[in-house]
Design an enzyme around this catalytic site. Structure first.
Site, PDB file in Angstrom:
ATOM      1  N   ARG A 121       0.847  -1.191   0.000  1.00  0.00           N
ATOM      2  CA  ARG A 121       0.000   0.000   0.000  1.00  0.00           C
ATOM      3  C   ARG A 121       0.884   1.244   0.000  1.00  0.00           C
ATOM      4  O   ARG A 121       1.002   1.962   0.991  1.00  0.00           O
ATOM      5  CB  ARG A 121      -0.921  -0.009   1.224  1.00  0.00           C
ATOM      6  CG  ARG A 121      -2.032  -1.057   1.160  1.00  0.00           C
ATOM      7  CD  ARG A 121      -3.087  -0.635   0.157  1.00  0.00           C
ATOM      8  NE  ARG A 121      -4.165  -1.598   0.041  1.00  0.00           N
ATOM      9  CZ  ARG A 121      -5.278  -1.589   0.781  1.00  0.00           C
ATOM     10  NH1 ARG A 121      -5.429  -0.689   1.734  1.00  0.00           N
ATOM     11  NH2 ARG A 121      -6.226  -2.476   0.581  1.00  0.00           N
ATOM     12  N   GLN A 126      -0.071   1.964  -6.469  1.00  0.00           N
ATOM     13  CA  GLN A 126      -1.525   2.138  -6.536  1.00  0.00           C
ATOM     14  C   GLN A 126      -2.117   1.591  -7.836  1.00  0.00           C
ATOM     15  O   GLN A 126      -3.187   0.983  -7.838  1.00  0.00           O
ATOM     16  CB  GLN A 126      -1.894   3.614  -6.376  1.00  0.00           C
ATOM     17  CG  GLN A 126      -1.778   4.096  -4.948  1.00  0.00           C
ATOM     18  CD  GLN A 126      -2.185   5.552  -4.795  1.00  0.00           C
ATOM     19  OE1 GLN A 126      -2.353   6.277  -5.775  1.00  0.00           O
ATOM     20  NE2 GLN A 126      -2.351   5.994  -3.570  1.00  0.00           N
ATOM     21  N   ASP A 129      -2.585  -2.193  -7.639  1.00  0.00           N
ATOM     22  CA  ASP A 129      -3.304  -2.697  -6.468  1.00  0.00           C
ATOM     23  C   ASP A 129      -4.630  -3.346  -6.857  1.00  0.00           C
ATOM     24  O   ASP A 129      -5.670  -2.689  -6.945  1.00  0.00           O
ATOM     25  CB  ASP A 129      -3.536  -1.545  -5.486  1.00  0.00           C
ATOM     26  CG  ASP A 129      -4.100  -2.012  -4.151  1.00  0.00           C
ATOM     27  OD1 ASP A 129      -4.446  -3.203  -4.033  1.00  0.00           O
ATOM     28  OD2 ASP A 129      -4.196  -1.187  -3.231  1.00  0.00           O
ATOM     29  N   SER A 132      -7.657  -3.211  -4.345  1.00  0.00           N
ATOM     30  CA  SER A 132      -8.446  -1.975  -4.399  1.00  0.00           C
ATOM     31  C   SER A 132      -9.345  -1.937  -5.632  1.00  0.00           C
ATOM     32  O   SER A 132     -10.520  -1.581  -5.537  1.00  0.00           O
ATOM     33  CB  SER A 132      -7.526  -0.754  -4.389  1.00  0.00           C
ATOM     34  OG  SER A 132      -6.875  -0.626  -3.142  1.00  0.00           O
ATOM     35  N   TYR A 229      -4.432  -0.539   7.165  1.00  0.00           N
ATOM     36  CA  TYR A 229      -5.464  -1.523   7.492  1.00  0.00           C
ATOM     37  C   TYR A 229      -5.986  -1.287   8.904  1.00  0.00           C
ATOM     38  O   TYR A 229      -5.322  -0.678   9.749  1.00  0.00           O
ATOM     39  CB  TYR A 229      -4.909  -2.948   7.394  1.00  0.00           C
ATOM     40  CG  TYR A 229      -4.534  -3.382   6.010  1.00  0.00           C
ATOM     41  CD1 TYR A 229      -5.498  -3.852   5.119  1.00  0.00           C
ATOM     42  CD2 TYR A 229      -3.214  -3.332   5.567  1.00  0.00           C
ATOM     43  CE1 TYR A 229      -5.148  -4.257   3.839  1.00  0.00           C
ATOM     44  CE2 TYR A 229      -2.859  -3.728   4.293  1.00  0.00           C
ATOM     45  CZ  TYR A 229      -3.841  -4.193   3.435  1.00  0.00           C
ATOM     46  OH  TYR A 229      -3.491  -4.603   2.163  1.00  0.00           O
TER      47      TYR A 229
END
Length: 377
Positions: A121, A126, A129, A132, A229
């Site tokens: 993360r 990103q 990911d 996500s 998290y």
């Protein structure tokens, strides 16, 4: 590099790891793409579309022959794993916590495996990911499923015959899936509230026009890991939060639960007593069903009705939007590709890069991810 794309064999899996758009990019970069016949049909992608993009279409054996890497949505089944050549690079969702014996089998077979669940993360990662990208669609689909199961309208409607009250939706967990569920429920006209143990989520929930519900004590202020998290909360906090939530849930029409803690069973947030306090016709959509569920009565891949309340435990909500989910996942893999090849375009994972280090499950015949190595020790 020769990259193989196979038909997914996991029960109920409709996604595929490549689209014609990503294949065009791979081919333009000098890679060979081999796609198993029929691999994209459940995601509305034909073999002809893959071929037109530059991919070779063939049988399982033909696709794997000479392949340097296998891109997949889920861990291949045992029969397929047995056919993978030693030294192949496997990139997929590998369920690293739930399938540790599989990880050992991959290592023994000499497969270098990268788990998409372990993409760090960090800002650089990103675009890679997958958790996500898939969670975003899962949150959207959760509300669509709720609207389908719920026997009433979501928005307030004023008619000559009378007024229809808006649905009340409560989203438990304001991560990627939860925030998208909030936004979608709001678009459909529901009155939305949400809860999360991470302090940063309060502002995010408010920005989407929803009411934030949580016990905001000192423990709440420290309830987020460095990776973003949610932390495991103390029994004392859980009891206070459960008391607050129980009173709130009783007034709700729709509840969506999204709480997951990596490497642990899903925390139970909704007890049988809470369900029994809800109105008949209410709906619970439990996104944590594959990990045991956030509701005590959840059953994976079933819709359970208890005293008029319907609890849906869909295991693969992104798979219910196969075309879009596949497109986003394929782009995650395409963005990862530069870290898997050398200057000559050949297979050469950048093992010294923090993203690849974070994703590495097996390498050179051993399970190497620190979390699993520590557990084994």
């Amino acid at each position: 590099m020769r990259i193989a794309i196979l038909k997914e064999r996991h029960a109920g899996e409709t996604r595929v790891a490549a689209t014609p758009d990503t294949i065009k990019k791979f081919v333009a970069a000098g890679h060979q793409l081999a796609v198993e016949k029929g691999a994209g049909l459940t995601a509305s992608v034909t073999d002809e579309a893959y071929a037109a993009a530059g991919a070779e279409i063939g049988t399982l054996a033909a696709v794997l022959k000479g392949a340097d890497a296998l891109f997949s949505v889920q861990m291949p089944d045992d029969a397929t794993l047995a056919k993978l050549p030693k030294g192949m690079l496997l990139v997929a969702h590998l369920d690293p916590y739930g399938a540790q014996e599989r990880a050992k089998a991959l290592a023994k077979a000499g497969i270098d495996a990268l788990a998409m669940e372990f993409v760090p993360r960090i800002s650089r990662a990103q675009a890679m990911d997958a958790l996500s990208s898939q969670s975003n669609l899962a949150g959207y689909r959760a509300i669509i499923e709720a609207a389908h199961i719920y026997g009433r309208a979501f928005p307030m409607m004023m008619t000559a015959a009378g007024t229809v009250a808006p649905a009340k939706a409560f989203i438990m967990g304001a991560g990627v899936a939860g925030l998208q569920a909030i936004a979608t429920a709001r678009r459909l006209g529901a009155v939305v509230s949400a809860t999360d143990v991470r302090p940063a989520s309060k502002e995010q929930v408010a920005s989407l026009g929803a009411k934030f519900v949580a016990v905001e004590d000192e423990e709440f202020k420290q309830a987020e890991t460095a990776g973003g998290y949610a932390k495991q909360m103390s029994p004392e906090y859980q009891a206070k939060q459960a008391e607050l939530v129980a009173g709130h849930i009783a007034k709700q029409d729709i509840v969506v639960t999204t709480a997951l803690i990596p490497g642990r069973p899903a925390p139970v947030l909704i007890t049988k007593a809470m369900v029994e306090a809800m109105k008949p016709g209410s709906v619970i959509i439990d996104l944590a069903a594959p990990n045991g569920g956030n509701c005590e009565l959840t059953k994976a891949d079933e819709i359970v009705t208890h005293q008029g309340v319907m609890i849906a435990g869909f295991s693969n909500l992104p798979g219910r939007l196969a075309a879009d989910s596949s497109a986003l996942y394929a782009k995650n893999l395409a963005n990862l590709l530069p870290l898997l090849v050398g200057e000559d375009g050949g297979r050469a994972p950048h093992w010294d890069d923090e993203i690849i280090q974070g994703m590495a499950l097996t390498r050179d015949g051993a399970v190497v991810h620190p979390t699993l190595v520590k557990q084994e020790a």
